[in-house]
Motif scaffolding. Structure first.
Motif, PDB file in Angstrom:
ATOM      1  N   TYR A   1      31.933  36.553  25.031  1.00 13.38           N
ATOM      2  CA  TYR A   1      30.575  35.987  25.024  1.00 13.38           C
ATOM      3  C   TYR A   1      29.948  36.054  26.414  1.00 13.38           C
ATOM      4  N   LEU A   2      30.710  35.629  27.429  1.00 14.15           N
ATOM      5  CA  LEU A   2      30.180  35.634  28.792  1.00 14.15           C
ATOM      6  C   LEU A   2      29.932  37.057  29.290  1.00 14.15           C
ATOM      7  N   ALA A   3      30.817  37.996  28.909  1.00 15.26           N
ATOM      8  CA  ALA A   3      30.632  39.386  29.331  1.00 15.26           C
ATOM      9  C   ALA A   3      29.356  39.966  28.728  1.00 15.26           C
ATOM     10  N   ARG A   4      29.113  39.669  27.442  1.00 16.20           N
ATOM     11  CA  ARG A   4      27.894  40.162  26.795  1.00 16.20           C
ATOM     12  C   ARG A   4      26.655  39.559  27.438  1.00 16.20           C
TER      13      ARG A   4
ATOM     14  N   VAL B   1      32.476  22.934  22.081  1.00 14.88           N
ATOM     15  CA  VAL B   1      32.546  22.522  20.673  1.00 14.88           C
ATOM     16  C   VAL B   1      33.646  23.274  19.930  1.00 14.88           C
ATOM     17  N   PRO B   2      33.692  24.626  20.016  1.00 14.63           N
ATOM     18  CA  PRO B   2      34.809  25.318  19.355  1.00 14.63           C
ATOM     19  C   PRO B   2      36.174  24.892  19.907  1.00 14.63           C
ATOM     20  N   LEU B   3      36.245  24.624  21.226  1.00 15.98           N
ATOM     21  CA  LEU B   3      37.511  24.213  21.817  1.00 15.98           C
ATOM     22  C   LEU B   3      37.959  22.867  21.262  1.00 15.98           C
TER      23      LEU B   3
ATOM     24  N   PHE C   1      39.913  31.597  24.158  1.00 15.58           N
ATOM     25  CA  PHE C   1      39.609  32.096  25.498  1.00 15.58           C
ATOM     26  C   PHE C   1      39.091  33.535  25.454  1.00 15.58           C
ATOM     27  N   ALA C   2      39.668  34.346  24.560  1.00 13.76           N
ATOM     28  CA  ALA C   2      39.199  35.730  24.434  1.00 13.76           C
ATOM     29  C   ALA C   2      37.757  35.771  23.945  1.00 13.76           C
ATOM     30  N   GLY C   3      37.449  34.911  22.951  1.00  9.52           N
ATOM     31  CA  GLY C   3      36.082  34.860  22.446  1.00  9.52           C
ATOM     32  C   GLY C   3      35.099  34.412  23.513  1.00  9.52           C
TER      33      GLY C   3
ATOM     34  N   LEU D   1      45.634  30.220  18.633  1.00  7.33           N
ATOM     35  CA  LEU D   1      44.243  29.782  18.554  1.00  7.33           C
ATOM     36  C   LEU D   1      43.617  29.632  19.934  1.00  7.33           C
ATOM     37  N   LEU D   2      44.384  29.093  20.871  1.00  7.23           N
ATOM     38  CA  LEU D   2      43.850  28.945  22.222  1.00  7.23           C
ATOM     39  C   LEU D   2      43.576  30.304  22.864  1.00  7.23           C
ATOM     40  N   LEU D   3      44.500  31.256  22.643  1.00 12.66           N
ATOM     41  CA  LEU D   3      44.275  32.599  23.175  1.00 12.66           C
ATOM     42  C   LEU D   3      43.025  33.235  22.566  1.00 12.66           C
TER      43      LEU D   3
END
Length: 216
Positions: free
Chosen positions: A54-57, A24-26, A48-50, A43-45
């Protein structure tokens, strides 16, 4: 619902959550890029960073839950081993085992006084906090609960005869609801098989912990 089906729904829920959080954000970012091309790469960077954060947390929390579950399993296993050992003892051996726990954890003046005419006291000791501990030991089978009559007999002597600061009933079984009600009203500490297993395996507190010093 069967366990297999429940796990299937759980996996689907996780997948839907991840897709929603990423896709959705993408989609919103791609729509912005159409109107403002200069924002595309930053914005794309950022997106991907966000997503990576999220996945790391999420992975870190899952690992923390796994470690905690393993720790609790080890505690339960240690407690179960202690309880199984106490069930093989005679009542007299059980009294000496409780006296040993008192000595191990810093009590002084530890005495095993159980027997004919003990008036409810099996072990007497002075805790590291200075409290006089009076313990009644009930080496019962798992299905033989300690009832209110036992608690009342102990309650009738633990203070007036044995001058307890902290009266304790310890059992390899459990207590009835009536026994718990009476003991709570009289300030008697109850250690059932789970609490005893924790004390013996050092995964739980001794009966005299978390109390204030006795009055002079």
């Amino acid at each position: 619902m069967s366990p297999r089906r429940t796990r299937g729904w759980s996996c689907q829920s996780v997948l839907i959550t991840v897709l929603w959080a990423v896709c959705v954000p993408l989609a919103v970012l791609l729509e912005l890029v159409k109107h403002v091309p200069a924002l595309g790469v930053p914005l794309l960077l950022a997106a991907f960073a966000g997503g990576a954060v999220y996945l790391a947390r999420r992975n870190r929390k899952a690992e923390q839950r796994r470690v905690e579950a393993a720790r609790l399993a080890q505690i339960r296993a240690a407690q179960s081993q202690e309880i199984a050992r106490y069930h093989t003892m005679s009542p007299g051996e059980f009294e000496h085992a409780i006296a040993y726990l008192c000595e191990r954890d810093g009590c002084t003046d530890v005495e095993v006084v159980g027997g004919a005419g003990d008036l409810g006291a099996d072990v007497i000791a002075t805790a590291p906090t200075g409290h006089r501990i009076v313990i009644q030991c009930k080496r019962y089978g798992p299905t033989n609960k300690v009832g209110s009559p036992d608690a009342q007999r102990f309650g009738g002597t633990c203070y007036t005869v044995h001058y307890a600061h902290i009266p304790v009933m310890v059992t390899t079984s459990t207590f009835t609801r009536q026994a718990v009600t009476y003991a709570t009203a009289q300030g008697i500490r109850l250690y059932d098989e789970r609490a005893l297993g924790g004390w013996a395996s050092r995964t739980g507190p001794a009966p005299w912990h978390q109390v204030t010093a006795p009055a002079a």
